[in-house]
Design a protein around this motif. Structure first.
Motif: not given
Length: 222
Positions: A105, A107-109, A112, A146, A203, A205-207
């Protein structure tokens, strides 16, 4: 004298009971943290993807390896507050926040907008590691929202209010507000209310990507 001695013995006994109880409570918190480390996204350092992190940033909600934790400490507590997952004493609200955020979560910010896939190797030297981590959390180089998170207007957060609990509606920005000097308040606005949930919301979206595993070498034909 006998009465005073009895009172002293009683106080010592109560102190020992309180200390034992406190240690037991903290042991439970550390067990909860170990369980969080068992989640796939938390099995690797949030920054360099080294396996088996044993440190955490309690105001960012992330798990770190020893080397990255050292860099986070050097940033100052206004950016990242580091604690050991195995040795330190933890407060209940820190544990809840760690459970609500976690590496994927976060890393998704923070990553991004890392469009070119800049990654930090677990074998990076101290200078390279510091440059990457400062760009990520201090300069907010790749920060973004995200697509699964509703866009809301920006509300400036002053550094003086960073240590106080946020009141009112949490507001988020699509780009990092440069006027925010204290990550504690900034992150609270990003993840407002998540620490109250029993389980983090997945999420879309996740990196997070696990590091590549080495492939076994094939023997030449005889």
């Amino acid at each position: 004298n006998t009465s005073a001695l009895s009172r002293l013995v009683g106080c010592v006994g109560l102190f020992r009971i309180a200390t034992t109880s406190s240690k037991m409570e903290n042991r439970k918190k550390l067990e909860m943290l170990r369980a969080m480390l068992g989640r796939p996204e938390n099995r690797y350092c949030v920054d360099c993807r080294a396996e088996g992190p044993t440190w955490a940033s309690i105001n960012l909600g992330i798990f770190l390896c020893l080397d990255c934790a050292g860099i986070h400490r050097s940033l100052g507590t206004h950016i990242s507050k580091v604690r050991s997952v195995t040795m330190d004493t933890w407060l209940p609200e820190w544990v809840k926040f760690m459970s609500a955020v976690g590496n994927a979560r976060a890393n998704s910010y923070w990553e991004m907008n890392n469009k070119f896939g800049e990654k930090l190797s677990s074998r990076a030297d101290g200078s390279t590691r510091a440059k990457f981590i400062r760009a990520k959390y201090e300069e907010k180089k790749w920060y973004g929202i995200p697509s699964s998170v509703p866009q809301q207007p920006v509300k400036p957060v002053s550094a003086s209010s960073a240590s106080a609990p946020s009141s009112g509606v949490a507001l988020r920005s699509a780009s990092p507000p440069t006027q925010v000097k204290n990550n504690s308040a900034f992150v609270k606005s990003m993840f407002q209310g998540l620490e109250e949930a029993d389980q983090p919301t997945p999420l879309t979206t996740s990196t997070f990507t696990p590091p590549p595993q080495p492939q076994p070498k094939s023997l030449p034909p005889k």
